[in-house]
Scaffold this motif. Structure first.
Motif, PDB file in Angstrom:
ATOM      1  N   SER A 133      -3.596  -2.975  -6.566  1.00  0.00           N
ATOM      2  CA  SER A 133      -2.958  -2.017  -5.667  1.00  0.00           C
ATOM      3  C   SER A 133      -3.948  -0.948  -5.221  1.00  0.00           C
ATOM      4  O   SER A 133      -3.992  -0.581  -4.040  1.00  0.00           O
ATOM      5  CB  SER A 133      -1.755  -1.363  -6.353  1.00  0.00           C
ATOM      6  OG  SER A 133      -0.762  -2.322  -6.668  1.00  0.00           O
ATOM      7  N   VAL A 134      -4.759  -0.456  -6.153  1.00  0.00           N
ATOM      8  CA  VAL A 134      -5.772   0.555  -5.818  1.00  0.00           C
ATOM      9  C   VAL A 134      -6.793  -0.022  -4.836  1.00  0.00           C
ATOM     10  O   VAL A 134      -7.173   0.632  -3.847  1.00  0.00           O
ATOM     11  CB  VAL A 134      -6.475   1.058  -7.093  1.00  0.00           C
ATOM     12  CG1 VAL A 134      -7.670   1.946  -6.735  1.00  0.00           C
ATOM     13  CG2 VAL A 134      -5.498   1.825  -7.973  1.00  0.00           C
TER      14      VAL A 134
ATOM     15  N   TYR B 155      -6.365  -2.572  -2.748  1.00  0.00           N
ATOM     16  CA  TYR B 155      -5.727  -2.785  -1.444  1.00  0.00           C
ATOM     17  C   TYR B 155      -5.571  -1.465  -0.679  1.00  0.00           C
ATOM     18  O   TYR B 155      -5.771  -1.409   0.536  1.00  0.00           O
ATOM     19  CB  TYR B 155      -4.356  -3.444  -1.613  1.00  0.00           C
ATOM     20  CG  TYR B 155      -4.411  -4.949  -1.731  1.00  0.00           C
ATOM     21  CD1 TYR B 155      -4.985  -5.726  -0.731  1.00  0.00           C
ATOM     22  CD2 TYR B 155      -3.874  -5.608  -2.846  1.00  0.00           C
ATOM     23  CE1 TYR B 155      -5.039  -7.114  -0.834  1.00  0.00           C
ATOM     24  CE2 TYR B 155      -3.922  -6.990  -2.958  1.00  0.00           C
ATOM     25  CZ  TYR B 155      -4.509  -7.734  -1.950  1.00  0.00           C
ATOM     26  OH  TYR B 155      -4.566  -9.100  -2.057  1.00  0.00           O
ATOM     27  N   LEU B 156      -5.217  -0.391  -1.389  1.00  0.00           N
ATOM     28  CA  LEU B 156      -5.091   0.918  -0.745  1.00  0.00           C
ATOM     29  C   LEU B 156      -6.435   1.376  -0.187  1.00  0.00           C
ATOM     30  O   LEU B 156      -6.508   1.910   0.931  1.00  0.00           O
ATOM     31  CB  LEU B 156      -4.550   1.948  -1.741  1.00  0.00           C
ATOM     32  CG  LEU B 156      -3.055   1.851  -2.062  1.00  0.00           C
ATOM     33  CD1 LEU B 156      -2.702   2.774  -3.224  1.00  0.00           C
ATOM     34  CD2 LEU B 156      -2.215   2.206  -0.840  1.00  0.00           C
TER      35      LEU B 156
ATOM     36  N   ILE C 105       4.816  -6.011  -2.847  1.00  0.00           N
ATOM     37  CA  ILE C 105       4.186  -4.697  -3.057  1.00  0.00           C
ATOM     38  C   ILE C 105       2.842  -4.624  -2.333  1.00  0.00           C
ATOM     39  O   ILE C 105       2.563  -3.652  -1.610  1.00  0.00           O
ATOM     40  CB  ILE C 105       3.992  -4.417  -4.558  1.00  0.00           C
ATOM     41  CG1 ILE C 105       5.335  -4.163  -5.238  1.00  0.00           C
ATOM     42  CG2 ILE C 105       3.062  -3.219  -4.770  1.00  0.00           C
ATOM     43  CD1 ILE C 105       5.241  -4.029  -6.745  1.00  0.00           C
ATOM     44  N   PHE C 106       2.006  -5.636  -2.514  1.00  0.00           N
ATOM     45  CA  PHE C 106       0.677  -5.629  -1.894  1.00  0.00           C
ATOM     46  C   PHE C 106       0.771  -5.531  -0.374  1.00  0.00           C
ATOM     47  O   PHE C 106      -0.043  -4.860   0.272  1.00  0.00           O
ATOM     48  CB  PHE C 106      -0.109  -6.878  -2.290  1.00  0.00           C
ATOM     49  CG  PHE C 106      -0.448  -6.955  -3.758  1.00  0.00           C
ATOM     50  CD1 PHE C 106      -0.549  -5.803  -4.525  1.00  0.00           C
ATOM     51  CD2 PHE C 106      -0.663  -8.181  -4.374  1.00  0.00           C
ATOM     52  CE1 PHE C 106      -0.859  -5.862  -5.885  1.00  0.00           C
ATOM     53  CE2 PHE C 106      -0.994  -8.250  -5.717  1.00  0.00           C
ATOM     54  CZ  PHE C 106      -1.084  -7.091  -6.475  1.00  0.00           C
ATOM     55  N   ARG C 107       1.758  -6.205   0.205  1.00  0.00           N
ATOM     56  CA  ARG C 107       1.913  -6.162   1.656  1.00  0.00           C
ATOM     57  C   ARG C 107       2.433  -4.804   2.133  1.00  0.00           C
ATOM     58  O   ARG C 107       1.981  -4.284   3.161  1.00  0.00           O
ATOM     59  CB  ARG C 107       2.847  -7.294   2.112  1.00  0.00           C
ATOM     60  CG  ARG C 107       2.177  -8.662   2.101  1.00  0.00           C
ATOM     61  CD  ARG C 107       3.166  -9.813   2.170  1.00  0.00           C
ATOM     62  NE  ARG C 107       2.466 -11.073   2.391  1.00  0.00           N
ATOM     63  CZ  ARG C 107       1.846 -11.769   1.455  1.00  0.00           C
ATOM     64  NH1 ARG C 107       1.831 -11.329   0.200  1.00  0.00           N
ATOM     65  NH2 ARG C 107       1.231 -12.913   1.753  1.00  0.00           N
TER      66      ARG C 107
ATOM     67  N   ALA D 125      -7.160  -0.679   2.883  1.00  0.00           N
ATOM     68  CA  ALA D 125      -6.303  -0.371   4.028  1.00  0.00           C
ATOM     69  C   ALA D 125      -6.611   0.981   4.657  1.00  0.00           C
ATOM     70  O   ALA D 125      -6.555   1.122   5.891  1.00  0.00           O
ATOM     71  CB  ALA D 125      -4.838  -0.427   3.600  1.00  0.00           C
ATOM     72  N   TYR D 126      -6.936   1.979   3.837  1.00  0.00           N
ATOM     73  CA  TYR D 126      -7.000   3.349   4.338  1.00  0.00           C
ATOM     74  C   TYR D 126      -8.371   4.012   4.215  1.00  0.00           C
ATOM     75  O   TYR D 126      -8.547   5.130   4.706  1.00  0.00           O
ATOM     76  CB  TYR D 126      -5.965   4.209   3.600  1.00  0.00           C
ATOM     77  CG  TYR D 126      -4.544   3.720   3.769  1.00  0.00           C
ATOM     78  CD1 TYR D 126      -3.803   4.070   4.897  1.00  0.00           C
ATOM     79  CD2 TYR D 126      -3.954   2.891   2.818  1.00  0.00           C
ATOM     80  CE1 TYR D 126      -2.501   3.610   5.065  1.00  0.00           C
ATOM     81  CE2 TYR D 126      -2.655   2.427   2.974  1.00  0.00           C
ATOM     82  CZ  TYR D 126      -1.933   2.793   4.100  1.00  0.00           C
ATOM     83  OH  TYR D 126      -0.646   2.327   4.263  1.00  0.00           O
TER      84      TYR D 126
ATOM     85  N   LEU E 136       1.860  -2.004   0.888  1.00  0.00           N
ATOM     86  CA  LEU E 136       0.803  -0.998   0.790  1.00  0.00           C
ATOM     87  C   LEU E 136       0.088  -0.805   2.127  1.00  0.00           C
ATOM     88  O   LEU E 136      -0.469   0.268   2.393  1.00  0.00           O
ATOM     89  CB  LEU E 136      -0.212  -1.388  -0.292  1.00  0.00           C
ATOM     90  CG  LEU E 136       0.288  -1.361  -1.748  1.00  0.00           C
ATOM     91  CD1 LEU E 136      -0.793  -1.887  -2.687  1.00  0.00           C
ATOM     92  CD2 LEU E 136       0.699   0.055  -2.154  1.00  0.00           C
ATOM     93  N   PHE E 137       0.105  -1.838   2.961  1.00  0.00           N
ATOM     94  CA  PHE E 137      -0.554  -1.775   4.270  1.00  0.00           C
ATOM     95  C   PHE E 137       0.347  -1.200   5.365  1.00  0.00           C
ATOM     96  O   PHE E 137      -0.106  -1.031   6.496  1.00  0.00           O
ATOM     97  CB  PHE E 137      -0.988  -3.181   4.714  1.00  0.00           C
ATOM     98  CG  PHE E 137      -2.235  -3.682   4.036  1.00  0.00           C
ATOM     99  CD1 PHE E 137      -3.483  -3.498   4.613  1.00  0.00           C
ATOM    100  CD2 PHE E 137      -2.161  -4.360   2.835  1.00  0.00           C
ATOM    101  CE1 PHE E 137      -4.637  -3.975   4.007  1.00  0.00           C
ATOM    102  CE2 PHE E 137      -3.311  -4.846   2.212  1.00  0.00           C
ATOM    103  CZ  PHE E 137      -4.542  -4.644   2.798  1.00  0.00           C
TER     104      PHE E 137
END
Length: 454
Positions: free
Chosen positions: A23-24, A26-27, A72-74, A30-31, A76-77
């Protein structure tokens, strides 16, 4: 007795750790990433693959946990602006064109801007600037059902580009959930491990390129997998309709049509031409009807030229084509793209005919294998192989014994090295490394191991 999610995480603390780390990552992806920072891109990408593999294994392939993680992973975007592709600007533009009552196939963004901005066209200037000169100067090449998705996405509450991005993302995430549902059911029908679907659903490549970068190959795949599921259930008429929907999102499934030649066989092993022709007619009529709202003779001219342009005039992340181009330079001193792009598609066509007439594609596993190999050969011979083009290969590999597409989904990140350069120039040594690995695994699985016999 089946354990609840809480108990699973209690006894699988390692799974929870990998969920948190993923999750970290992916965040951050994404950002906090720009595509010119290739080292960070590479490390995040490889880290996500390591975590994905370990997470899946540490859960003991527990279905409910894997489904929860994939959602959840999706999510996050959800509020992220795509950072590896600018195609979404054109998606939103085409959708706004439709909502403004303008046929997106009949005008280019550049020409539309020359006419001036429209009062009912939010963010027109920003979208035109964001899509880039190449997209803005050409007619759209996205099929009608894809255009419908663009229009629907722009109906999401709000007038900002981000609100339209969220609309696009919700559609793509919904399609992935649909692929998960029908993919699992199809695997169960085929008596294959149903958790294999997570090598597609939880594949970081799929999450990043589809949910992250908003490519609609995921919607095409959803209709394709649903169609294959119904075909296996002998509901071939509805399967034909959904196959047509897949084509109407992206044109790639068109190359699979000849592969159905031996699907409709009678008990005495003769082809039931009545069913076969009916199957093709349903597909053809559905595609035609979906194009009808946009039809005009100008549309035919614009669309055919644009499709030909995208498939025959651009070069990116190619393999065999680059070798042929080098030979052409050595012999004539020029880029013989015009001649090469006539020869290589002819080879692809011969490969399709071979798998159509000489392979018994009378089961989903055999059909999916032929689709996988045909599309692989097509990509190997193409002038342009953007990363998201691998989406169909990855989902098809789930239903076969071949896993080279999964390896390619890891190695494909090397193609983004081009964006680390100011002029976006490719490093052919990096491309060579990518395809050396891919071809070695491909040859080992397909030629040497001979896992599948037809």
């Amino acid at each position: 007795m089946e354990l609840g999610l809480g108990n699973i995480f209690k006894y699988k603390k390692l799974a929870l750790l990998y969920l948190f780390i993923s999750s970290v990552l992916y965040l951050s992806f994404a950002y906090d990433l720009v595509r010119t920072d290739f080292l960070k891109l590479l490390l995040l990408y490889l880290g996500l693959f390591v975590c994905a593999i370990q997470f899946i294994k540490s859960t003991g392939y527990y279905f409910r946990v894997l489904v929860l993680a994939s959602i959840i992973f999706r999510l996050l975007f959800l509020f992220a602006i795509p950072n590896l592709s600018q195609d979404f600007y054109r998606f939103i533009w085409d959708g706004q064109m439709i909502l403004s009552g303008i046929n997106p196939y009949l005008t280019t963004p550049d020409f539309q801007m020359e006419l001036g901005t429209l009062t009912n066209f939010p963010n027109q200037s920003e979208l035109h600037e964001g899509m880039g000169a190449l997209s803005a100067s050409n007619f759209t090449n996205y099929p009608p059902l894809n255009q419908l998705c663009f229009a629907i996405a722009n109906l999401f509450p709000g007038q900002s580009i981000l609100s339209s991005i969220i609309g696009l993302r919700v559609l793509i995430i919904s399609a992935d959930i649909g692929t998960l549902y029908f993919g699992k059911k199809l695997l169960e029908r085929l008596k294959l491990p149903s958790n294999s679907i997570f090598w597609y659903i939880l594949n970081p490549f799929i999450i990043i390129e589809l949910t992250g970068n908003l490519h609609f190959e995921g919607v095409m795949v959803f209709f394709l997998v649903w169609s294959l599921y119904l075909l296996h259930s002998s509901k071939w008429k509805l399967a034909a309709f959904l196959f047509a929907c897949s084509i109407s999102v992206k044109l790639i499934p068109l190359m699979f049509l000849p592969l159905f030649l031996k699907w409709f066989k009678t008990e005495n092993k003769k082809i039931d031409f009545k069913k076969l022709i009916s199957f093709y007619v349903i597909i053809l009529m559905t595609v035609v009807l979906l194009f009808v709202p946009f039809f005009s003779f100008e549309f035919i001219s614009n669309y055919s030229k644009t499709v030909g342009l995208w498939f025959g005039n651009f070069e990116f992340n190619a393999s065999i084509y680059y070798l042929a181009r080098s030979i052409g330079y050595a012999i004539t001193g020029f880029n013989e793209i015009e001649m090469i792009t006539k020869i290589l598609p002819s080879i692809s066509f011969i490969v399709i005919l071979y798998f159509s007439f000489f392979k018994a594609n009378n089961s989903i596993t055999k059909l999916a294998t032929s689709m996988l190999l045909v599309l692989s050969c097509y990509l190997f011979l193409s002038t342009t192989v953007h990363p998201w083009y691998l989406t169909t290969l990855i989902v098809l590999s789930v239903f076969t014994n071949y896993k080279y597409a999964l390896v390619w989904s890891v190695i494909i990140i090397l193609s983004y090295f081009a964006y680390a350069n100011i002029d976006y120039a490719e490093n052919l040594w990096v491309i060579a490394l990518e395809y050396l690995i891919v071809f070695l695994v491909f040859i080992w699985e397909v030629v040497l191991k001979k896992k599948i016999s037809f």
